[in-house]
Scaffold this motif. Structure first.
Motif, PDB file in Angstrom:
ATOM      1  N   GLU A  20      10.860  62.437 -41.767  1.00  0.00           N
ATOM      2  CA  GLU A  20      10.718  63.955 -42.133  1.00  0.00           C
ATOM      3  C   GLU A  20      11.658  64.691 -42.899  1.00  0.00           C
ATOM      4  OE1 GLU A  20       8.176  65.831 -41.027  1.00  0.00           O
ATOM      5  OE2 GLU A  20       7.295  64.575 -39.381  1.00  0.00           O
ATOM      6  N   PHE A  22      13.877  66.580 -42.407  1.00  0.00           N
ATOM      7  CA  PHE A  22      15.416  66.765 -41.786  1.00  0.00           C
ATOM      8  C   PHE A  22      15.871  65.460 -41.589  1.00  0.00           C
ATOM      9  CE2 PHE A  22      12.194  66.915 -38.489  1.00  0.00           C
ATOM     10  CZ  PHE A  22      12.504  66.003 -37.603  1.00  0.00           C
ATOM     11  N   LEU A  25      11.241  61.550 -36.834  1.00  0.00           N
ATOM     12  CA  LEU A  25      10.919  61.335 -35.506  1.00  0.00           C
ATOM     13  C   LEU A  25      10.776  60.202 -35.161  1.00  0.00           C
ATOM     14  CD1 LEU A  25       7.977  64.175 -35.708  1.00  0.00           C
ATOM     15  CD2 LEU A  25      10.173  64.516 -34.700  1.00  0.00           C
ATOM     16  N   ALA A  26      11.363  59.819 -34.018  1.00  0.00           N
ATOM     17  CA  ALA A  26      11.165  58.510 -33.353  1.00  0.00           C
ATOM     18  C   ALA A  26      10.621  58.708 -32.046  1.00  0.00           C
ATOM     19  CB  ALA A  26      12.506  57.884 -32.974  1.00  0.00           C
ATOM     20  N   TYR A  27       9.253  57.688 -31.907  1.00  0.00           N
ATOM     21  CA  TYR A  27       8.700  57.900 -30.801  1.00  0.00           C
ATOM     22  C   TYR A  27       8.489  56.574 -30.101  1.00  0.00           C
ATOM     23  CZ  TYR A  27       4.676  58.706 -27.402  1.00  0.00           C
ATOM     24  OH  TYR A  27       3.996  58.979 -26.271  1.00  0.00           O
ATOM     25  N   LEU A  34      10.099  61.082 -27.399  1.00  0.00           N
ATOM     26  CA  LEU A  34      10.468  61.660 -28.529  1.00  0.00           C
ATOM     27  C   LEU A  34      11.891  62.083 -28.896  1.00  0.00           C
ATOM     28  CD1 LEU A  34       8.523  62.355 -31.174  1.00  0.00           C
ATOM     29  CD2 LEU A  34       8.494  64.446 -30.193  1.00  0.00           C
ATOM     30  N   THR A  35      12.091  61.348 -30.036  1.00  0.00           N
ATOM     31  CA  THR A  35      13.750  61.689 -30.378  1.00  0.00           C
ATOM     32  C   THR A  35      13.926  62.211 -31.816  1.00  0.00           C
ATOM     33  OG1 THR A  35      14.538  60.124 -28.765  1.00  0.00           O
ATOM     34  CG2 THR A  35      16.091  60.767 -30.466  1.00  0.00           C
ATOM     35  N   PHE A  36      14.646  63.303 -31.878  1.00  0.00           N
ATOM     36  CA  PHE A  36      14.918  63.573 -33.294  1.00  0.00           C
ATOM     37  C   PHE A  36      16.015  62.912 -34.145  1.00  0.00           C
ATOM     38  CE2 PHE A  36      13.210  67.097 -30.792  1.00  0.00           C
ATOM     39  CZ  PHE A  36      11.871  67.202 -31.257  1.00  0.00           C
ATOM     40  N   LEU A  37      15.952  62.157 -35.052  1.00  0.00           N
ATOM     41  CA  LEU A  37      17.033  61.784 -35.873  1.00  0.00           C
ATOM     42  C   LEU A  37      17.358  62.974 -36.899  1.00  0.00           C
ATOM     43  CD1 LEU A  37      16.072  57.990 -36.257  1.00  0.00           C
ATOM     44  CD2 LEU A  37      17.016  59.014 -34.492  1.00  0.00           C
ATOM     45  N   LYS A  38      18.373  63.556 -36.701  1.00  0.00           N
ATOM     46  CA  LYS A  38      18.539  64.819 -37.405  1.00  0.00           C
ATOM     47  C   LYS A  38      19.341  64.618 -38.999  1.00  0.00           C
ATOM     48  CE  LYS A  38      19.163  67.481 -33.232  1.00  0.00           C
ATOM     49  NZ  LYS A  38      20.055  68.448 -32.804  1.00  0.00           N
ATOM     50  N   ARG A  39      19.552  63.448 -39.226  1.00  0.00           N
ATOM     51  CA  ARG A  39      20.152  63.093 -40.529  1.00  0.00           C
ATOM     52  C   ARG A  39      19.579  62.111 -41.058  1.00  0.00           C
ATOM     53  NH1 ARG A  39      25.839  65.345 -39.847  1.00  0.00           N
ATOM     54  NH2 ARG A  39      26.210  64.640 -41.829  1.00  0.00           N
TER      55      ARG A  39
ATOM     56  N   THR B   5      13.102  64.529 -25.426  1.00  0.00           N
ATOM     57  CA  THR B   5      14.115  64.050 -24.655  1.00  0.00           C
ATOM     58  C   THR B   5      15.274  65.107 -25.597  1.00  0.00           C
ATOM     59  OG1 THR B   5      15.581  62.303 -24.807  1.00  0.00           O
ATOM     60  CG2 THR B   5      14.352  62.361 -26.466  1.00  0.00           C
ATOM     61  N   ALA B  11      23.919  64.050 -33.969  1.00  0.00           N
ATOM     62  CA  ALA B  11      22.675  63.633 -35.026  1.00  0.00           C
ATOM     63  C   ALA B  11      21.398  63.203 -34.406  1.00  0.00           C
ATOM     64  CB  ALA B  11      23.464  62.249 -35.623  1.00  0.00           C
ATOM     65  N   VAL B  12      21.534  63.113 -33.107  1.00  0.00           N
ATOM     66  CA  VAL B  12      20.302  62.796 -32.350  1.00  0.00           C
ATOM     67  C   VAL B  12      20.086  63.594 -31.331  1.00  0.00           C
ATOM     68  CG1 VAL B  12      19.084  60.792 -31.019  1.00  0.00           C
ATOM     69  CG2 VAL B  12      21.224  60.293 -32.623  1.00  0.00           C
ATOM     70  N   GLY B  13      18.825  63.959 -30.928  1.00  0.00           N
ATOM     71  CA  GLY B  13      18.530  64.624 -29.694  1.00  0.00           C
ATOM     72  C   GLY B  13      17.755  65.925 -29.811  1.00  0.00           C
ATOM     73  N   LEU B  19      17.262  72.840 -36.679  1.00  0.00           N
ATOM     74  CA  LEU B  19      16.031  71.845 -36.575  1.00  0.00           C
ATOM     75  C   LEU B  19      14.808  72.785 -36.140  1.00  0.00           C
ATOM     76  CD1 LEU B  19      15.174  69.259 -36.969  1.00  0.00           C
ATOM     77  CD2 LEU B  19      15.804  68.616 -34.646  1.00  0.00           C
ATOM     78  N   PHE B  78       1.887  60.375 -33.697  1.00  0.00           N
ATOM     79  CA  PHE B  78       2.142  59.352 -32.533  1.00  0.00           C
ATOM     80  C   PHE B  78       1.195  59.257 -31.323  1.00  0.00           C
ATOM     81  CE2 PHE B  78       6.723  60.346 -34.065  1.00  0.00           C
ATOM     82  CZ  PHE B  78       6.634  59.633 -34.940  1.00  0.00           C
TER      83      PHE B  78
END
Lengths: 95, 427
Positions: A20, A22, A25-27, A34-39, B5, B11-13, B19, B78
């Protein structure tokens, strides 16, 4: 606890990454989280884990400055706790 | 929608700050998508979001459904939340479930439990990538069946029992929170725990048939506070489909995505292939296009004018000056729309109390309902009900016989009282 950066890791087999703007997205299909990898740099690190002898090498290869390794180690620990990444068994791998 | 989650890490979350703004501008593909497979349902729940009951003859064929799944796979969606109607009454439901899983599209389906017998439960337990969500709106038959219909409590409990006995782990017990079941929250949690399931609470929306019962069923302001406190205590042990972000106006964020994802990160495909901004907005005002006639789902998602508008920056309207705006983002678009409130104003259940004056506005008009596939609970009125009563005697003459330009009688247009029949005179 051993330093996560000294260990070999990989993306969990149950996890799909979707790039993405940003980051990603990791699912996780197993625990359905679902986790957002923000970098984007973190995404690059995570994708590079499987091909690196240890996490520190993955950070180096992704060009992450050493000053940020502590923060990245914490992020990787969080991903490990959610089973997004898994420690890799390196037995049999070429040194 | 997204049961996300949240991890306290830079950086994660969890989705917060920048965001949230990224999400508000929309993504190339939805994070998750709801797909109502059929309008057919064995129940007639009073609050049904999609006014389901009868199948629509235009529902997507098996082949078309497979094409949609192919597209979802290509877009890396997904998982898809499958609902209805009652999706399991579609004869090809189990086939489509397997097709999706084989194409790496995870499935979470919602059911009232009617088809979850021991054999199906064992099949589901043996399959990865499938999650089951059983709907229950009361922790007792008395409270549940009033909303979902006689026998529906037993049906749902039997399904949960079958899933647990088959070893299905972590099914979801899905509850729409109403005025009557807020006192049962602990009891719901106990039922979920006993079945190795996770409780999922969602918000009652005034959508579909929900519009007819919302005034009587939506939680009172005091119950909203009770619910909020309960959710904060439960933390991530209870899922919410991220549907209670309007409660963030109490001051603290709840786990998950605290924003309206409609057309930005979520959407809905209905049984005939129409794409709507969210599952609570099955109405022409929120219809973005159709997967059959508008070039496929990806094209609708990426080029719909409606979705472009929803992804454009919003100024918060009447809510912009409220200090809680950053927390609740103005609440739920569908809840506002179906109660006739302006979309850039407060949510009807605004926890800061701004909804009540808006609801009291005499100019408020509730929109006409959208599609209705409800069961016809009363027989249709027929033109000639039963035998035609026959009476012997002179035919009654109409009080004012119709006059036309070619009428020959010189008395055309007159009603002479002395000429009226006895029946007419008795009136």
């Amino acid at each position: 606890m051993a330093d996560i950066l000294d260990q070999a890791w990989e993306l969990s087999p149950s996890v799909a990454l979707r790039p993405e703007p940003f980051g990603a997205l990791a699912y996780h299909f197993g625990n359905r989280r679902l986790t957002f990898l923000k970098r984007r740099e973190l995404v690059e690190v995570v994708q590079g884990l499987g091909g690196a002898p240890d996490a520190r090498t993955a950070l180096e290869r992704a060009g992450v400055p050493a000053a940020q390794w502590g923060a990245y180690a914490r992020a990787l620990r969080g991903l490990a706790d959610a089973d997004m990444i898994r420690q890799r068994d390196t037995t049999g791998e070429a040194p | 929608m997204t049961d996300t989650t949240a991890e306290a890490n830079g950086a994660v979350g969890s989705a917060s700050g920048s965001l949230i703004e990224t999400f508000e501008r929309g993504l190339d593909a939805p994070i998750c998508l709801t797909w109502e497979l059929t309008y057919a349902c064995n129940l007639s729940c009073v609050h049904c979001l999609s006014s389901s009951g009868r199948r629509d003859p235009r529902e997507l064929t098996t082949e078309k459904c497979e094409a949609v799944i192919d597209e979802l796979q290509a877009m890396q969606v997904f998982y898809v939340n499958i609902g209805g109607g009652e999706p399991t009454v579609r004869p090809d439901f189990w086939h489509l479930l397997e097709y999706a899983v084989d194409h790496h599209v995870g499935v979470k389906f919602s059911t009232n439990g009617v088809r979850i017998d021991p054999a199906r439960a064992r099949y589901l337990a043996s399959t990865d990538y499938v999650d089951v969500q059983v709907s229950l709106d009361g922790a007792t038959a008395e409270v549940n069946d009033r909303v979902r219909g006689p026998g529906s409590f037993d049906t749902a409990m039997r399904a949960l029992d079958n899933l647990a006995a088959a070893g299905f782990r972590d099914a979801k017990l899905s509850v729409v929170v109403t005025r009557h079941n807020v006192p049962q929250l602990d009891e719901f949690k106990r039922i979920a725990d006993e079945h190795g399931a996770t409780l999922r609470l969602t918000r009652l929306r005034p959508s579909g048939r929900g519009a007819d019962v919302w005034d009587d069923l939506h939680p009172t302001p005091a119950q909203q506070r009770e619910l909020y406190d309960w959710l904060v205590r439960a933390g991530e042990n209870v899922l919410t489909g991220d549907s209670f972000f309007h409660l963030a106006g109490f001051g603290g964020k709840l786990p998950g995505l605290n924003m309206c994802g409609a057309g930005r990160v979520v959407c809905l495909i209905d049984p005939v292939g129409d794409v709507y901004a969210c599952p609570f907005a099955i109405h022409d005002a929120f219809r973005a296009g159709n997967v059959l006639t508008d070039g496929g789902f990806a094209r609708v998602w990426r080029t719909s004018e409606l979705f472009a508008r929803l992804r454009a920056p919003q100024d918060g309207g009447a809510c912009a000056s409220c200090r809680f705006y950053d927390a609740c983002r103005g609440g739920c678009m569908a809840a506002k729309f179906f109660t006739g409130l302006p979309l850039d104003g407060p949510d009807p259940e605004c926890v800061q109390g701004h909804g009540e004056p808006a609801l009291a506005d005499p100019r408020r008009t509730v929109p006409a309902p959208g599609r209705d596939h409800s069961h016809r609970t009363a027989p249709r009125k027929r033109r000639s009900p039963g035998p035609v009563p026959v009476r012997i005697g002179r035919r009654p003459e109409p009080a004012a016989p119709p006059a036309s330009p070619c009428q020959e009688s010189p008395l055309a247009g007159f009603t002479a009282t002395e000429m009226t029949s006895p029946e007419t005179a008795e009136r």
